[in-house]
Design a protein around this motif. Structure first.
Motif, PDB file in Angstrom:
ATOM      1  N   ALA A 216       0.862  -1.229   0.142  1.00 33.12           N
ATOM      2  CA  ALA A 216      -0.088   0.047  -0.015  1.00 33.12           C
ATOM      3  C   ALA A 216       0.801   1.320   0.026  1.00 33.12           C
ATOM      4  N   TYR A 217       2.071   1.430   0.746  1.00 37.62           N
ATOM      5  CA  TYR A 217       2.766   2.283   0.768  1.00 37.62           C
ATOM      6  C   TYR A 217       3.575   2.719  -0.629  1.00 37.62           C
ATOM      7  N   GLU A 219       1.833   2.513  -3.354  1.00 35.52           N
ATOM      8  CA  GLU A 219       0.340   3.144  -4.030  1.00 35.52           C
ATOM      9  C   GLU A 219       0.486   4.678  -3.280  1.00 35.52           C
ATOM     10  N   THR A 220       0.724   4.856  -2.059  1.00 35.36           N
ATOM     11  CA  THR A 220       0.735   6.160  -1.551  1.00 35.36           C
ATOM     12  C   THR A 220       1.799   7.093  -2.178  1.00 35.36           C
ATOM     13  N   HIS A 235      11.288   4.253  -2.041  1.00 36.76           N
ATOM     14  CA  HIS A 235      10.275   3.702  -1.366  1.00 36.76           C
ATOM     15  C   HIS A 235      10.373   1.989  -1.294  1.00 36.76           C
TER      16      HIS A 235
END
Lengths: 320, 545
Positions: A216-217, A219-220, A235
């Motif tokens: 998910a991070y 995607e963030t 990331h």
């Protein structure tokens, strides 16, 4: 004072590494004891009289029980005394020192080039996943790892030493050589080693990062409007360090422990050649010493991989 | 500029689905959705899972998750169509004009980076401000959102702050680049009810004070009623109803909206006491191995045969640990338990096969509680074989009966879990528990992962089965609406202790202890202005902050 949990883990890990090394030393010693043949006989040859053999055994302490001999050997090793070579009576530690340094020199330059290159190629492969740069990178690195090292070695020698005469085909190094000459001399073996270890590290970097790219991070980060390569490098990569480091260390260990073929192909005076020569002469103490050094390098690098993995985990570095 | 900030016209979104054993096919996720959002306004998007609300929210950033494609309509942001914008054009708007707050902040933050680094990242990469300016703004936002130690919290890592705090930091991260629009995707759904109310208030205040527009996505109508100006109700990717918040809550036109509005008002009359306990838990204290902390402190409850005891509390209160202690998976340090009139061995190893059979369990995540490579018939048939030695036709007959009992029918026997909906999976888990003919089923948050209408169906099924089979339930939940709908008695847990215990009507009647008061008052109510009223009357801070 209470230790930081990370310090605790590290101490544990290092202690475990040393224990492992001790266990390996027992195995190496036991292994050489199991080999058929008698050391005294090997030294004196078939024509030796029984009396001479008995004398030599007494002199070498071969009549003592195995555990006494093991601890005598270990005691010597701990003081830097690896014993004397049977074939020529030389002190093994000093004979091996120069060879080990040569091998380390070769491994060091191969690592300095291959590790950053493999990681960079892995990052690029992720960035262009499934597109032509990814496919080209995988195809090339997988081809070079699939060919036996000596084939890669001879092809490189044929092209770069025979046809175009850029480098020399024999990597002779000697004392008093200038740094530049030394680098020039080892260029070909370094190239071959780089080609051999690149694929494994590149593929692992690619796989480990792709695994993290589902998070998910990531995607963030995408929704922050960051550039794709920034997302991968900033990331995804920091969260994929542990598996990558493990493979990098395995390959570094291979650069030290597994270079026998390359050293023989390029007649490079390193540990591999040294080991091969003494195996041929059935020089047990030298083989023991080489085994111990290789085991130490292998265990040491894997320990380092664990240490880096532990340090790269923010949950361990910064507990709640 | 006079036009709307965001104008979505006739949006169509598609994806490719890969059903097991069938060729891939195209599915339409969203069709014909249109709305306008003015500067500074908040639009709530509401619906069950699969309604397309998150997909629509992300389309405001021209983003499609996985293989999701925006295939038709117009998405005009600040006067330009972003659906057809280039990748470089999208990068300039994402993280600058539109930002995103995800449901699970714990997953949406990079675990390897400090919070401040992540909060200011978009502002810096879009060159909107200098690092000093961005960090100053971030600290101001931390303060505005009510975070503790706003000056220093940025130097912490995500795992070092609580879930509620992380959700606020994520909101600060979204607001930092001074966006025109923020997409809030279920920002409070993963939080405890007592934490949710504070985060909700913080988000609402931040929206008002920064004047940003927002799309607020949630499945909880009561939550969205507190923050939104307008609400769009979605189902199966289509608009059901679109109007002002006041109209949707107080005068819904469509049947589906009416069902959503009324779903919380179910009540279940309490059964009279019978005096024969099926389970007693007496002074149980437990801790996890290696931790010097009692997660259960002297817990004493009992449950009558055929009744339902609801155990409520926030996460970390020890509800699930109590279930582990009762099942014998975590043997208690102190205390004793009886079950069906027999002394119950503390550890699972000391229990008889009948103890194991008569005490069954159902879990929150039905899909991970089933072997994905077994059919429904195998899953339900396993306890029949294990406990009763049923084989062949006898087993198949019993499986069919059980499938009827859960209102699914034997047509499902050969399906795999992946071919079932969320509610159907939970029903199969219920059938599996029922197959053992238990006296007690422990239900651990069994409806929490389900949509309200589906959850309602599961609760009804559980009540029907209880009436028919006389099975007792120990029902663990954090949701008080669920408690009202199913419980006969209630135990309220807080930090490992039972703080309030008794028949449902007594527990839910004032006077309350402070914690029960906080818990009850934190449950969002479906009326406008509830949030402000409640916050004005609070006595106690929630533990999650």
């Amino acid at each position: 004072m209470k230790l930081h949990p990370v310090a605790n883990l590290l101490v544990q890990r290092i202690a475990l590494g040393l224990l492992l090394l001790l266990a390996v030393s027992v195995l190496i010693f036991a292994g050489t004891q199991l080999l058929p043949g008698d050391v005294a006989q090997a030294i004196l040859g078939q024509s030796a009289t029984p009396q001479a053999l008995a004398n030599l055994r007494e002199q070498l302490g071969l009549n003592d029980p195995a555990h006494v001999r093991y601890f005598r050997w270990l005691g010597g090793v701990l003081q830097g005394d690896l014993g004397k070579a049977l074939s020529n009576g030389q002190d093994i530690a000093s004979a091996m020192g120069g060879r080990l340094w040569n091998t380390m020199f070769l491994a060091f330059w191969a690592a300095v080039i291959s590790v950053p290159l493999a990681i960079m190629l892995g990052l690029i492969a992720v960035r262009y996943q499934g597109r032509w740069p990814d496919k080209v990178i995988s195809a090339v690195t997988l081809s070079t790892i699939s060919l036996p090292e000596f084939v890669v070695g001879y092809i490189a020698m044929f092209l770069l030493a025979v046809k175009y005469r850029v480098f020399t085909s024999v990597s002779m190094v000697y004392d008093g050589m200038s740094f530049g000459d030394r680098i020039h001399a080892i260029a070909l073996p370094v190239l071959v080693l780089v080609l051999v270890v690149l694929a494994h590290m590149m593929r692992m970097t690619r796989a480990a990062i792709l695994n993290v790219m589902q998070s998910a991070y990531v995607e963030t980060a995408e929704l922050k409007g960051l550039r794709p390569f920034t997302i991968i490098a900033r990331h995804a990569f920091p969260n994929a360090i542990a598996p990558i480091v493990n493979v990098v260390m395995l390959n570094l260990a291979y650069l030290v422990v597994g270079v026998v073929v390359v050293e023989v192909v390029f007649v490079y005076p390193g540990m591999g050649q040294f080991l091969v020569d003494h195996v041929a002469k059935r020089d047990i103490p030298v083989v023991q010493a080489c085994g111990l050094v290789f085991a130490a390098v292998y265990i040491g690098l894997n320990m380092l991989a664990d240490v880096i993995s532990i340090l790269s985990n923010p949950r361990l570095r910064h507990p709640k | 500029m006079t036009g709307p900030l965001l104008s979505v016209q006739n949006l169509r979104i598609e994806a490719t689905s890969y059903p097991p054993g069938e060729p891939p096919r195209n599915v339409v996720l969203v069709e014909g959705v249109s709305f306008d959002l003015q500067k500074g306004r908040v639009l709530g998007l509401i619906g069950e899972s699969g309604a397309g609300k998150s997909t629509i929210g992300l389309s405001a950033m021209a983003y499609g998750r996985g293989g999701v494609r925006l295939t038709g309509g117009r998405i005009m942001l600040n006067g330009r169509d972003i659906r057809t914008a280039s990748a470089a054009g999208l990068r300039t708007l994402r993280g600058h004009e539109v930002t995103y707050v995800a449901q699970s902040a714990a997953a949406a933050f990079n675990p390897a980076k400090k919070l401040m680094e992540q909060v200011v990242e978009a502002s810096l990469s879009h060159r909107l401000m200098t690092r000093v300016e961005a960090e100053t703004r971030a600290v101001d936002l931390f303060r505005q959102l009510g975070l503790p130690n706003p000056e220093t919290i940025g130097s912490r890592y995500p795992h070092q702050v609580s879930g509620g705090q992380l959700q606020r930091v994520m909101t600060a991260m979204a607001l930092c680049p001074k966006p025109d629009l923020v997409v809030f995707d279920e920002p409070t759904t993963a939080l405890d009810v007592t934490t949710q109310i504070d985060v909700l208030a913080a988000i609402k205040r931040a929206i008002r004070e920064t004047g940003v527009a927002a799309l607020y996505i949630t499945h909880d109508l009561a939550v969205v009623a507190q923050v939104a100006d307008d609400i769009m109700v979605l189902r199966h990717g289509k608009t059901v109803e679109y109007g002002t918040t006041d109209q949707i809550i107080n005068a819904p036109v469509q049947d589906y909206t009416r069902a959503l509005v009324s779903v919380r008002s179910k009540d279940h009359p309490e059964k009279p006491a019978t005096g024969t306990p099926v389970l007693t838990v007496d002074g149980v204290t437990a801790r996890y191995p290696g931790l010097a902390l009692d997660v259960l402190k002297n817990v004493t409850v009992s449950l009558e045969a055929g009744h339902t005891l609801a155990v409520v509390g926030e996460s970390g209160s020890g509800k699930s640990t109590l279930a582990r202690a009762i099942t014998g998976l975590l043997p208690p340090l102190k205390g004793r338990m009886t079950f069906a009139g027999r002394q119950l061995s503390n550890g699972v190893a000391g229990r008889t096969k009948d103890d194991l059979r008569e005490l069954q369990m159902i879990y929150q995540m039905a899909d991970v509680a089933m072997n994905p490579r077994q059919t429904v018939a195998t899953i339900i048939g396993r306890p029949l074989e294990f406990y009763f030695g049923l084989k062949g036709a006898a087993r198949d007959k019993r499986v069919a009966e059980l499938l009827d009992a859960i209102e699914m029918g034997k047509g499902f026997a050969d399906r795999y879990p992946a071919e079932l909906s969320g509610g159907q999976k939970q029903r199969v888990c219920i059938a599996r528990a029922l197959a053992a003919k238990p006296k007690l089923i422990i239900c651990d948050e069994v409806t929490s992962a389900l949509d309200p209408l589906v959850a309602e169906g599961i609760l009804k099924l559980l009540l029907d089965l209880q009436a028919r089979e006389g099975v007792a339930y120990l029902f663990i939940t954090h949701d008080l609406a669920t408690v009202r709908a199913i419980a006969d008695s209630i135990a309220v847990m807080y930090r490992g202790q039972v703080v309030r215990y008794g028949p449902k009507t007594d527990v839910l009647e004032p006077p309350f202890d402070d914690y029960t008061d906080l818990l009850l008052s934190s449950v969002p109510e479906m009326r406008l202005g509830w949030l402000e009223e409640t916050l004005a009357h609070r006595k106690m801070e929630s533990a999650g902050n």
